[in-house]
Design a protein around this motif. Structure first.
Motif, short mmCIF file in Angstrom:
data_model
loop_
_atom_site.label_atom_id
_atom_site.label_comp_id
_atom_site.label_asym_id
_atom_site.label_seq_id
_atom_site.Cartn_x
_atom_site.Cartn_y
_atom_site.Cartn_z
N THR A 245 0.81 -1.28 -0.05
CA THR A 245 -0.11 0.11 -0.03
C THR A 245 0.85 1.38 0.00
N SER A 246 2.04 1.03 -0.30
CA SER A 246 3.13 2.31 -0.35
C SER A 246 2.98 2.96 -1.59
N TYR B 70 -7.05 18.66 -14.50
CA TYR B 70 -7.36 18.95 -12.98
C TYR B 70 -6.44 18.18 -12.17
N THR B 71 -6.29 18.79 -11.05
CA THR B 71 -5.04 18.18 -10.22
C THR B 71 -5.96 17.53 -9.02
N LEU B 72 -5.36 16.63 -8.39
CA LEU B 72 -5.82 15.69 -7.22
C LEU B 72 -4.65 15.39 -6.47
N LYS B 73 -4.87 15.52 -4.98
CA LYS B 73 -3.83 15.10 -4.04
C LYS B 73 -4.25 13.69 -3.34
N ILE B 74 -3.37 12.75 -3.45
CA ILE B 74 -3.56 11.36 -2.74
C ILE B 74 -3.40 11.68 -1.21
N ILE B 75 -4.28 11.30 -0.70
CA ILE B 75 -4.34 11.22 0.86
C ILE B 75 -4.18 9.95 1.39
N ALA B 76 -4.63 8.81 0.92
CA ALA B 76 -4.79 7.80 1.24
C ALA B 76 -4.45 6.38 0.22
N ILE B 77 -3.88 5.40 0.42
CA ILE B 77 -3.89 4.09 -0.21
C ILE B 77 -3.87 3.06 0.48
#
Length: 154
Positions: A81-82, A146-153
């Motif tokens: 999950t990294s 558009y842009t997105l920020k990854i906050i969890a995987i």
């Protein structure tokens, strides 16, 4: 020739669906066609027309699944999950919309947009692949970037 990326589990699910369509549904439809034929004049037989249409649809589905199975590119399931990979569940934040969204990255054979399952081949899926938590990704979609920020995987 197109390749369909999928896990072994998805491959097995497709094989099961194909077996059902060929061994169960196909004979049921053939039986309904025979029953409708026995009612006489086919030119005004809605039951016959409906059964023939269902037969066309079923045969099309069979051909599609056979093609996907024949051209399957089976990938090993990764549990790390990294970073984002096939079958990752990714939580992202969209600054423009000021909202979070959760997506599961799947093969094209498992896409279900209404339930957040997106293809790794889609613009969003491609942008997220191999990224990590806190990465910002630019998605080049047909309607614009558009842009997105990854906050969890997970």
């Amino acid at each position: 020739m197109a390749q369909f990326v999928m896990t072994q589990k998805n491959y097995e699910r497709l094989k099961e669906e194909l077996e059902y369509l060929v061994k169960v549904k196909r004979p049921e439809i053939i039986e309904r066609i025979a029953e409708a034929r026995s009612h006489g004049d086919l030119s005004e037989n809605a039951e016959y027309d409906a059964a023939r249409e269902e037969q066309r649809s079923n045969e099309g589905k069979i051909a599609e699944i056979e093609y996907k199975i024949k051209n399957a590119d089976i990938r090993e399931e990764v549990t790390d999950t990294s970073y984002v990979h096939l079958n990752s569940v990714v939580k992202v934040y969209d600054d423009d919309l000021e909202e979070e969204a959760v997506y599961t990255l799947t093969s094209v054979t498992e896409v279900d947009v209404m339930n957040g399952k997106i293809s790794i081949e889609s613009p969003l899926g491609k942008a997220l692949m191999n990224k990590r938590v806190n990465d910002t990704v630019k998605v080049d979609a047909p309607t614009g970037s558009y842009t997105l920020k990854i906050i969890a995987i997970s």
